[in-house]
Each structure stands twice: as structure tokens, then as C-alpha cells.
Design a protein around this motif. Structure first.
Motif, short mmCIF file in Angstrom:
data_model
loop_
_atom_site.label_atom_id
_atom_site.label_comp_id
_atom_site.label_asym_id
_atom_site.label_seq_id
_atom_site.Cartn_x
_atom_site.Cartn_y
_atom_site.Cartn_z
N VAL A 149 0.85 -1.18 0.00
CA VAL A 149 0.00 0.00 0.00
C VAL A 149 0.89 1.24 0.00
O VAL A 149 1.91 1.29 0.69
CB VAL A 149 -0.91 -0.01 1.25
N ASP A 150 0.48 2.21 -0.74
CA ASP A 150 1.21 3.47 -0.81
C ASP A 150 1.04 4.21 0.52
O ASP A 150 -0.09 4.46 0.95
CB ASP A 150 0.68 4.32 -1.97
N PRO A 151 2.13 4.54 1.21
CA PRO A 151 2.02 5.21 2.51
C PRO A 151 1.24 6.52 2.47
O PRO A 151 0.68 6.93 3.49
CB PRO A 151 3.47 5.47 2.90
N SER A 152 1.16 7.17 1.35
CA SER A 152 0.41 8.43 1.27
C SER A 152 -1.09 8.21 1.40
O SER A 152 -1.84 9.15 1.65
CB SER A 152 0.74 9.17 -0.02
N THR A 153 -1.54 6.97 1.26
CA THR A 153 -2.98 6.67 1.37
C THR A 153 -3.37 6.19 2.76
O THR A 153 -4.53 5.88 2.99
CB THR A 153 -3.38 5.60 0.34
N TYR A 154 -2.43 6.17 3.70
CA TYR A 154 -2.72 5.73 5.07
C TYR A 154 -3.66 6.70 5.76
O TYR A 154 -3.57 7.91 5.59
CB TYR A 154 -1.45 5.64 5.92
#
Length: 138
Positions: free
Chosen positions: A10-15
Motif C-alpha cells: 500500500v502506498d504510505p500516502s494513502t494511510y
């Protein structure tokens, strides 16, 4: 539990905020664990990705598996049962060895009554210390 065929990171910016807090906490814990171990242990845990995985590996490295712990416990009990003073050993040396054995047994969950332990120690003393042993027994 179904394991997906392909795991896409998962892209960390979408956390979400709670996910960011968990990742931050995990990173902090990893750092604490890594800073508190030596180089030999570091080589064994470097490839783990979470603090939980690192901790579980450290536990196994330090304490061993349940089978190893069971074997250690059995060995310690055998050493306790066969404990004897060495020929030219003084009472202090005998006590130190015996005390270490009792402490190790307690760490492995094996406990003996105090009077049993005391009697065992007194009975293992060499004949040259019989007089001291008798005085202590009384």
C-alpha cells in the motif's frame, strides 16, 4: 484466513491517521529493539519487517523454543538431583554453584521447598565439612 495470490504494498500516502500512528509506533519499537541488541543478534533480525517479528525472533534466540526450554528444565532437574560437592571445593564454592542451580531452576518454573533445598545442600557437602554441616543442621 485467505491469503491473496499477490500482495501489493500500500502506498504510505494513502494511510489513514490511525494507520500512520501504528506505522510510527512500529517504527519506534523497531528502533528501540535494534538499538538494544548486539551485532550478532542484529544479523539474525535485520530482515524482519515489524517490531512483533523482531521481538519473536529475539525471544527464540534468547530463550529457545518450547522444546529447548523443556529440555533445559529436565537437564537442570537432573543436575539438582545429582548435585555433589567437588573434592577440594570449599563451602562457599559449593553454595555458589548450588545457589546458581536453584536460581536457574526457578527461572524455568521449578520450585522446591526451602527445607528440601537446605537439606539437599547439607547432604552434598564433603566429609571434611561434616562438623560445619552438623552445626548448621542443628
Amino acid at each position: 484466513m485467505v491469503i491473496p495470490e499477490y500482495f501489493a504494498p500500500v502506498d504510505p500516502s494513502t494511510y489513514t491517521e490511525p494507520e500512520k500512528e501504528k506505522v510510527s509506533l512500529d517504527n519506534s519499537l523497531q528502533l528501540i529493539l535494534i538499538e538494544s541488541i548486539d551485532n550478532v543478534m542484529y544479523d539474525n533480525i535485520i530482515n524482519y519487517e515489524s517490531a512483533k517479528q523482531i521481538w519473536e525472533k529475539i525471544e527464540i534466540l534468547c530463550e529457545g523454543t518450547e522444546e529447548v526450554q523443556s529440555n533445559q528444565s529436565w537437564i537442570l532437574v537432573s543436575q539438582y538431583e545429582a548435585f555433589m560437592a567437588k573434592p577440594k571445593e570449599g563451602i562457599t564454592e559449593v553454595f555458589e554453584r548450588f545457589n546458581k542451580l536453584i536460581n536457574d531452576l526457578q527461572l524455568h518454573g521449578k520450585y522446591f521447598k526451602a527445607d528440601e533445598v537446605n537439606l539437599k545442600l547439607l547432604l552434598t557437602l564433603p566429609d571434611k565439612l561434616e562438623q560445619k554441616s552438623s552445626v548448621i543442621r542443628e
